[in-house]
Scaffold this motif. Structure first.
Motif, short mmCIF file in Angstrom:
data_model
loop_
_atom_site.label_atom_id
_atom_site.label_comp_id
_atom_site.label_asym_id
_atom_site.label_seq_id
_atom_site.Cartn_x
_atom_site.Cartn_y
_atom_site.Cartn_z
N MET A 1 23.35 -22.33 3.98
CA MET A 1 22.05 -21.75 3.74
C MET A 1 21.35 -22.46 2.58
N ILE A 2 22.10 -22.77 1.54
CA ILE A 2 21.52 -23.45 0.39
C ILE A 2 21.03 -24.84 0.80
N LYS A 3 21.76 -25.53 1.66
CA LYS A 3 21.33 -26.85 2.11
C LYS A 3 20.01 -26.78 2.86
N LYS A 4 19.87 -25.73 3.68
CA LYS A 4 18.63 -25.57 4.43
C LYS A 4 17.45 -25.33 3.48
N ILE A 5 17.66 -24.52 2.46
CA ILE A 5 16.60 -24.27 1.48
C ILE A 5 16.27 -25.55 0.73
N ARG A 6 17.26 -26.31 0.38
CA ARG A 6 17.01 -27.56 -0.35
C ARG A 6 16.28 -28.58 0.49
N THR A 7 16.49 -28.57 1.80
CA THR A 7 15.76 -29.52 2.65
C THR A 7 14.31 -29.11 2.84
N ILE A 8 14.04 -27.80 2.79
CA ILE A 8 12.66 -27.34 2.96
C ILE A 8 11.84 -27.56 1.70
N PHE A 9 12.39 -27.20 0.55
CA PHE A 9 11.65 -27.26 -0.71
C PHE A 9 12.11 -28.44 -1.55
N GLN A 10 11.17 -29.06 -2.18
CA GLN A 10 11.49 -30.12 -3.13
C GLN A 10 11.86 -29.49 -4.47
N LYS A 11 12.58 -30.22 -5.28
CA LYS A 11 13.08 -29.68 -6.54
C LYS A 11 11.95 -29.30 -7.49
N TYR A 12 10.88 -30.06 -7.50
CA TYR A 12 9.78 -29.80 -8.43
C TYR A 12 8.97 -28.57 -8.02
N MET A 13 9.16 -28.06 -6.80
CA MET A 13 8.39 -26.91 -6.33
C MET A 13 9.02 -25.56 -6.71
N ILE A 14 10.27 -25.55 -7.09
CA ILE A 14 10.97 -24.29 -7.30
C ILE A 14 10.45 -23.54 -8.53
N ARG A 15 10.28 -24.23 -9.65
CA ARG A 15 9.83 -23.56 -10.87
C ARG A 15 8.43 -22.95 -10.73
N PRO A 16 7.42 -23.65 -10.18
CA PRO A 16 6.12 -22.99 -10.01
C PRO A 16 6.16 -21.80 -9.06
N MET A 17 7.01 -21.87 -8.02
CA MET A 17 7.11 -20.72 -7.11
C MET A 17 7.72 -19.52 -7.81
N ILE A 18 8.71 -19.75 -8.64
CA ILE A 18 9.33 -18.64 -9.39
C ILE A 18 8.32 -18.05 -10.37
N TYR A 19 7.58 -18.91 -11.08
CA TYR A 19 6.59 -18.41 -12.03
C TYR A 19 5.52 -17.58 -11.32
N GLN A 20 5.02 -18.06 -10.19
CA GLN A 20 3.99 -17.32 -9.48
C GLN A 20 4.53 -16.00 -8.95
N SER A 21 5.75 -16.01 -8.44
CA SER A 21 6.33 -14.78 -7.89
C SER A 21 6.54 -13.74 -8.98
N VAL A 22 7.10 -14.16 -10.09
CA VAL A 22 7.35 -13.22 -11.19
C VAL A 22 6.04 -12.66 -11.72
N THR A 23 5.04 -13.49 -11.85
CA THR A 23 3.74 -13.04 -12.36
C THR A 23 3.11 -12.03 -11.41
N LYS A 24 3.11 -12.32 -10.11
CA LYS A 24 2.50 -11.40 -9.15
C LYS A 24 3.26 -10.09 -9.06
N ILE A 25 4.57 -10.14 -9.12
CA ILE A 25 5.36 -8.91 -9.07
C ILE A 25 5.13 -8.08 -10.33
#
Length: 77
Positions: A1-25
């Motif tokens: 499952m982790i491999k599939k997530i890593r193939t979909i998302f690039q490494k530089y995209m993870i931090r902005p997605m976490i920041y946006q999710s935490v802020t919206k929540i």
């Protein structure tokens, strides 16, 4: 499952997605608590039934607007 997530998302995209999710929540949680404090004075309704439902509807609306913007629709506000 982790491999599939890593193939979909690039490494530089993870931090902005976490920041946006935490802020919206966090904003949604604050709005729900304000709803419970000021609009639900007599506590006739549960916060889960009313405030979280409205927050979920707002998230669905924002997702739909984002989908439309990706499709090319522009809103003039």
């Amino acid at each position: 499952m982790i491999k599939k997530i890593r193939t979909i998302f690039q490494k530089y995209m993870i931090r902005p997605m976490i920041y946006q999710s935490v802020t919206k929540i966090a904003v949604a949680l604050v709005l729900c608590l304000l709803w419970d404090r000021f609009l639900n004075q007599d506590h006739y309704q549960s916060i889960v039934e009313s405030a979280f439902f409205v927050a979920g509807c707002v998230f669905v609306l924002l997702a739909w607007i984002q989908y439309l913007r990706m499709d090319g629709v522009r809103f003039i506000i």
